[in-house]
Design a protein around this motif. Sequence first.
Motif, PDB file in Angstrom:
ATOM      1  N   GLY A 124       0.821  -1.200   0.000  1.00 22.94           N
ATOM      2  CA  GLY A 124       0.000   0.000   0.000  1.00 22.94           C
ATOM      3  C   GLY A 124       0.859   1.254   0.000  1.00 22.94           C
ATOM      4  O   GLY A 124       2.088   1.180  -0.126  1.00 22.94           O
ATOM      5  N   THR A 275      -0.914 -10.857  -0.308  1.00 19.25           N
ATOM      6  CA  THR A 275      -2.261 -10.424  -0.699  1.00 19.25           C
ATOM      7  C   THR A 275      -3.305 -10.940   0.283  1.00 19.25           C
ATOM      8  O   THR A 275      -4.210 -10.199   0.696  1.00 19.25           O
ATOM      9  CB  THR A 275      -2.588 -10.910  -2.123  1.00 19.25           C
ATOM     10  OG1 THR A 275      -1.618 -10.372  -3.036  1.00 19.25           O
ATOM     11  CG2 THR A 275      -3.974 -10.449  -2.553  1.00 19.25           C
ATOM     12  N   ALA A 279      -5.482  -8.642   3.089  1.00 22.98           N
ATOM     13  CA  ALA A 279      -6.949  -8.636   2.947  1.00 22.98           C
ATOM     14  C   ALA A 279      -7.678  -9.086   4.213  1.00 22.98           C
ATOM     15  O   ALA A 279      -8.903  -8.923   4.306  1.00 22.98           O
ATOM     16  CB  ALA A 279      -7.355  -9.524   1.778  1.00 22.98           C
ATOM     17  N   SER A 288      -5.376   0.497   7.666  1.00 20.58           N
ATOM     18  CA  SER A 288      -6.148   1.728   7.475  1.00 20.58           C
ATOM     19  C   SER A 288      -5.910   2.694   8.624  1.00 20.58           C
ATOM     20  O   SER A 288      -5.756   3.906   8.427  1.00 20.58           O
ATOM     21  CB  SER A 288      -7.637   1.398   7.353  1.00 20.58           C
ATOM     22  OG  SER A 288      -8.394   2.575   7.163  1.00 20.58           O
ATOM     23  N   GLU A 293      -3.142   2.974   2.460  1.00 22.48           N
ATOM     24  CA  GLU A 293      -4.192   2.649   1.506  1.00 22.48           C
ATOM     25  C   GLU A 293      -3.695   1.522   0.608  1.00 22.48           C
ATOM     26  O   GLU A 293      -2.726   1.693  -0.133  1.00 22.48           O
ATOM     27  CB  GLU A 293      -4.549   3.889   0.669  1.00 22.48           C
ATOM     28  CG  GLU A 293      -5.119   5.038   1.495  1.00 22.48           C
ATOM     29  CD  GLU A 293      -6.434   4.674   2.179  1.00 22.48           C
ATOM     30  OE1 GLU A 293      -7.324   4.135   1.485  1.00 22.48           O
ATOM     31  OE2 GLU A 293      -6.553   4.910   3.391  1.00 22.48           O
ATOM     32  N   SER A 294      -4.327   0.359   0.689  1.00 19.36           N
ATOM     33  CA  SER A 294      -3.822  -0.812  -0.029  1.00 19.36           C
ATOM     34  C   SER A 294      -4.753  -1.244  -1.149  1.00 19.36           C
ATOM     35  O   SER A 294      -5.943  -0.894  -1.166  1.00 19.36           O
ATOM     36  CB  SER A 294      -3.615  -1.977   0.944  1.00 19.36           C
ATOM     37  OG  SER A 294      -4.838  -2.320   1.572  1.00 19.36           O
ATOM     38  N   GLU A 295      -4.206  -1.994  -2.082  1.00 18.52           N
ATOM     39  CA  GLU A 295      -4.974  -2.621  -3.155  1.00 18.52           C
ATOM     40  C   GLU A 295      -4.163  -3.803  -3.660  1.00 18.52           C
ATOM     41  O   GLU A 295      -2.926  -3.769  -3.649  1.00 18.52           O
ATOM     42  CB  GLU A 295      -5.248  -1.644  -4.299  1.00 18.52           C
ATOM     43  CG  GLU A 295      -4.005  -1.133  -5.011  1.00 18.52           C
ATOM     44  CD  GLU A 295      -4.338  -0.242  -6.190  1.00 18.52           C
ATOM     45  OE1 GLU A 295      -4.809  -0.772  -7.207  1.00 18.52           O
ATOM     46  OE2 GLU A 295      -4.112   0.979  -6.089  1.00 18.52           O
ATOM     47  N   PRO A 296      -4.840  -4.875  -4.089  1.00 15.00           N
ATOM     48  CA  PRO A 296      -4.093  -6.047  -4.567  1.00 15.00           C
ATOM     49  C   PRO A 296      -3.438  -5.774  -5.918  1.00 15.00           C
ATOM     50  O   PRO A 296      -4.008  -5.095  -6.775  1.00 15.00           O
ATOM     51  CB  PRO A 296      -5.177  -7.130  -4.688  1.00 15.00           C
ATOM     52  CG  PRO A 296      -6.451  -6.378  -4.870  1.00 15.00           C
ATOM     53  CD  PRO A 296      -6.301  -5.113  -4.090  1.00 15.00           C
TER      54      PRO A 296
END
Length: 325
Positions: A124, A275, A279, A288, A293-296
Amino acid sequence: MNTPRRLLLAVSALSMLASPLVHAQAWPQQKPIRIIVTFSPGGSSDIVARLLQPGLQEKLGQTVIVENKPGAGSTIGANEVARAAPDGYTLLLSNTAPMSISPFMMDKAPYDPVKGFTHIAYIGSVPNVFVVHPSVPAKTMPELVKWINAQARPVNYGSGGVGSIGHIVGEMFKQQYQLKMEHVPYKGSSPMHNDLLGGSLQFAVDTLTQNVPFMKEGKLVGIAVTSRARAPMSPTVPTVGEAGYPKLVAENFLGISGPAGTPADVVDKVNKAVTDVVARPDVARRLSDLGVESEPMSAAQFTRFVTDQVNEWAPAVKASGARLN
């Protein structure tokens, strides 16, 4: 040659041929996995590495050790990983400093930030924050500029170290607005906070994560965050864009990288483990809370991301004039 002798030689030859396959299939069963963090304990990279550590141990079925290797603008730890055997047992908590900043502050970088690594998994990004001691009579960016200009001597600003994103953003701020400022590098955010909270240092550009608790307690004042949007963990602090300083947008990315040539099966296993751990509801909530701010991303996507970051930051770093001796 008699039959038993031929049989023995044949078995030996087959064993030698099979040994690389057995070795690859056994990962990570031979020994613990090391994750090198390029900053001192207490910084955002260290916090995130230790947050992920238990989940990665569970997913990979092997002990995961977090080791702090700060110094030389984060290049000491990164170079150790770049030079390590590409066997999956030495990984890097990669971030903006050793990948996008420090190599471009040197006459000759010890590694190539793209080709010298296998970029495996994105975790992130987290913004930095312009933060001041409460004794500073500034609550906004224009007020901060006015205060700096009113001082008889250059204002010292702190960061987590030479080559940190806070260092470069501070230099960009200084140059773009022709301010009288001097950089004071620390070996991580924790020692910097000792001076900042005590008032001997009045101003810093630092990762948001470790400053929010002090901001909430009124011990420090957040002036602006360097992200494009307000940070959920500190929603009342405006962005640099909202404050009228859009050229200072900068976020520190966090990920996992290994030496160039890390086997594809290892890359796949580590990417999936990271990942999955990121999650998890408890981990996602904690990230958070830390402002991450994360995303795969797949390994290929993360590699493109790092490449884009390098291409974006290299000109800004060179233009800043900041150097690593």
